[in-house]
Motif scaffolding. Structure first.
Motif, mmCIF file in Angstrom:
data_model
loop_
_atom_site.group_PDB
_atom_site.id
_atom_site.type_symbol
_atom_site.label_atom_id
_atom_site.label_comp_id
_atom_site.label_asym_id
_atom_site.label_seq_id
_atom_site.Cartn_x
_atom_site.Cartn_y
_atom_site.Cartn_z
ATOM 1 N N UNK A 50 46.279 21.762 40.815
ATOM 2 C CA UNK A 50 46.540 22.739 41.866
ATOM 3 C C UNK A 50 46.848 24.113 41.278
ATOM 4 N N UNK A 51 46.798 25.116 42.116
ATOM 5 C CA UNK A 51 47.353 26.410 41.752
ATOM 6 C C UNK A 51 48.877 26.284 41.735
ATOM 7 N N UNK A 77 42.959 26.541 32.838
ATOM 8 C CA UNK A 77 43.751 27.330 33.783
ATOM 9 C C UNK A 77 43.713 28.816 33.428
ATOM 10 N N UNK A 78 43.797 29.647 34.435
ATOM 11 C CA UNK A 78 44.111 31.069 34.266
ATOM 12 C C UNK A 78 45.628 31.189 34.355
ATOM 13 N N UNK A 79 46.249 31.828 33.362
ATOM 14 C CA UNK A 79 47.710 31.865 33.284
ATOM 15 C C UNK A 79 48.169 33.317 33.283
ATOM 16 N N UNK A 80 48.946 33.671 34.282
ATOM 17 C CA UNK A 80 49.314 35.069 34.517
ATOM 18 C C UNK A 80 50.828 35.234 34.461
ATOM 19 N N UNK A 81 51.282 36.274 33.780
ATOM 20 C CA UNK A 81 52.688 36.678 33.848
ATOM 21 C C UNK A 81 52.756 38.009 34.569
ATOM 22 N N UNK A 112 48.813 35.280 27.478
ATOM 23 C CA UNK A 112 48.547 35.250 28.919
ATOM 24 C C UNK A 112 47.113 35.675 29.210
ATOM 25 N N UNK A 113 46.498 35.077 30.216
ATOM 26 C CA UNK A 113 45.166 35.508 30.642
ATOM 27 C C UNK A 113 45.229 36.918 31.193
ATOM 28 N N UNK A 114 46.285 37.189 31.949
ATOM 29 C CA UNK A 114 46.529 38.535 32.484
ATOM 30 C C UNK A 114 48.024 38.807 32.392
ATOM 31 N N UNK A 115 48.366 40.047 32.149
ATOM 32 C CA UNK A 115 49.773 40.454 32.074
ATOM 33 C C UNK A 115 49.968 41.653 32.988
ATOM 34 N N UNK A 116 50.675 41.450 34.102
ATOM 35 C CA UNK A 116 50.929 42.505 35.069
ATOM 36 C C UNK A 116 52.353 43.031 34.856
ATOM 37 N N UNK A 134 43.481 37.754 45.767
ATOM 38 C CA UNK A 134 42.268 37.957 46.565
ATOM 39 C C UNK A 134 41.041 37.412 45.840
ATOM 40 N N UNK A 135 41.080 37.418 44.491
ATOM 41 C CA UNK A 135 39.938 36.933 43.720
ATOM 42 C C UNK A 135 40.424 36.382 42.377
ATOM 43 N N UNK A 136 41.041 35.200 42.375
ATOM 44 C CA UNK A 136 41.594 34.660 41.131
ATOM 45 C C UNK A 136 40.552 34.050 40.203
ATOM 46 N N UNK A 137 39.312 33.933 40.678
ATOM 47 C CA UNK A 137 38.265 33.322 39.868
ATOM 48 C C UNK A 137 38.101 31.847 40.178
ATOM 49 N N UNK A 138 37.175 31.192 39.491
ATOM 50 C CA UNK A 138 36.839 29.800 39.823
ATOM 51 C C UNK A 138 37.837 28.770 39.315
#
Length: 483
Positions: free
Chosen positions: A34-35, A123-127, A141-145, A168-172
């Motif tokens: 799951x997400x 997984x895409x892993x975001x902080x 991290x895949x993305x760092x905001x 809105x568009x986290x990818x597949x």
């Protein structure tokens, strides 16, 4: 008829083979990929939540979330300070084992972390928000905001616009989104709508008017965090993620008589999990740990977690288990902090009884001096900060939830104390701890600005002790390296 009977028998075998962590209410859990969204508050004790019994603190969003979640009454971090607590959450290892047991320090080289482990599993892993973990290469991290400025706020806010765009568009691929708030950590809001009369302080806190006035500003910071959480939950609903995502809420550790200590007010954190249709709402008394999050994620991703100090929470989340750990452990190291001093603690908790061993008390130093051993100035300075602390402390958190009465010297509890003490020191050996019951208390290397022998406004040591420890400090990773 024979075919129908055979089909029923096959179905019964399949259903009976499902393990406790595989299903709840007919929904798959293990390997369901799951997400996951994890919101982490900063410097807020479990005791400062209405969902945990506080009468006035402004926590309407977490209170509403608690009604939709499984709420854990006995969830613990392993160290009540930012970097070690977060490093434990992201590695599944206690601070001594992952290497980050002093604030502002790095995890041990080669330690695998949440982003590396989950990226390996698709997984895409975001902080999003506060980091306070290092080094960067250990947390890919895949993305760092980054946190963002918020007009009128005393600290940066979580980056809601970037989170909105991502959702809105986290990818597949499935994603794990860590949203780490900077609130209610100081500095506190200059303006607050709360009055000193609105404040209810825990019994271990000073009950003065000035303390209540300061807490009124702390309340304003808690309110900021609640607003952030409400905005995040709204974004999840906007993007249809309420049903699709497992949502975790926790605070990294407590604040008042909590931060930098091994009391429950520091280590026993608010922790709740929402997964509509899959995790039953209610409360759990299972003894759980921050070290359990990574193994839980590994199992959700479809693999068997191995080599961690924690273990998957799925049996508890599935409602198939009410017991999780026999014990959880705590570490306190005040070297490497702004208020640097030497007063290490280790603790063990069985869900009711909490044993704390203090390794640099006045009691211990007096014993050293009586046998003719010279006691270092910095050890005396550290011990003197806690003149009433005994070497051993034991609390019955069932009858004494705020840990006001030390029963370690009570003969009635001698057997309980001895059992917990023996298990604690065994765990310390397993963790390659640099401390032992009668061994030396070493001086640890830290960043220059946190040096024990560096004189500044926070550390007013006599001139003759400046740089006195040169050549005597040990590398924290070296003294806790696996043997």
């Amino acid at each position: 008829m024979k075919n129908l009977v055979f089909t029923k028998l096959v179905l019964l075998v399949v259903l009976s083979s499902l393990s406790a962590e595989d299903a709840v209410g007919g929904f798959p859990m293990k390997g369901s990929r799951p997400n996951v969204v994890f919101f982490l508050g900063d410097d807020q004790s479990r005791f400062n939540h209405t969902s945990y019994g506080h009468p006035t603190v402004p926590t309407p969003t977490t209170a509403a979330l608690a009604k939709e979640s499984l709420v854990f009454d006995k969830a613990f971090t392993g160290q009540a300070i930012c970097a070690p607590s977060r490093s434990m959450l992201y590695t599944g290892l206690y601070p001594l084992r992952n290497g980050c047991f002093m604030n502002h320090t790095k995890v041990r080289p080669g330690i695998e972390t949440l982003p590396s482990l989950l990226k390996e599993r698709g997984y895409t892993v975001v902080l999003a928000g506060k980091s306070h973990v290092s080094p960067d290469q250990s947390f890919p991290w895949s993305h760092r905001f980054l946190p963002v400025e918020k007009p009128g706020a005393s600290r940066h806010w979580i980056p809601l616009e970037e989170i909105d765009r991502f959702l809105a568009d986290p990818g597949p691929d499935p994603y794990c989104l860590i949203v780490a708030s900077e609130f209610p950590h100081s500095p506190y809001m200059e303006k607050t709508r709360f009055k000193a009369g609105d404040v209810v302080l825990p019994p271990y806190a000073k009950q003065s008017d000035s303390a209540k006035e300061a807490a009124a500003h702390y309340y304003a910071n808690i309110e900021q965090k609640e607003m952030e959480l409400a905005a995040l939950l709204k974004l999840l609903d906007k993007h249809g993620q309420r049903e699709k995502s497992v949502f975790f809420y926790a605070d990294d550790h407590g604040m008042e008589r909590g931060k930098f200590t091994s009391y429950d007010s520091g280590l026993n954190v608010a922790f709740m999990v929402r997964w509509p249709g899959k995790v039953a709402m209610g409360r759990s008394k299972a003894l759980v740990s921050f070290a359990d999050f990574v193994p839980t994620m590994i199992e959700l991703a479809g693999d068997r977690p191995q080599g961690f100090d924690g273990k998957s929470l799925l049996p508890v989340l599935a409602g198939k288990a009410t017991h999780h750990h026999d014990y959880v452990y705590g570490v306190t190291v005040n070297q490497g902090t702004l208020g640097r001093h030497v007063f290490p603690q280790r603790s063990i908790h069985d869900g009711r009884y909490h044993y704390i061993h203090n390794f640099n008390t006045l009691e211990r130093l007096e014993r050293e001096e009586k046998v003719g051993r010279e006691v270092d100035y910095f050890l005396k300075k550290g011990a003197a900060r806690y003149p009433t602390h005994r070497e051993e402390m034991l609390f019955d958190t069932q009858s004494d939830p705020h840990e006001l009465r030390n029963i370690a010297q009570d003969p009635e509890y001698a057997a309980i104390k001895e059992k917990l003490k023996n298990r604690l020191f065994l765990w310390m050996k397993e963790q390659n701890d640099y401390l032992s019951e009668d061994g030396p208390v070493p001086f640890l290397q830290a960043k220059d600005r946190f040096g024990l022998d560096k004189r500044d406004e926070r550390n007013r040591i006599p001139t003759e002790y400046v740089n006195r420890l040169k050549g005597r400090k040990v590398d924290p990773h070296a003294v806790t390296a696996p043997k």
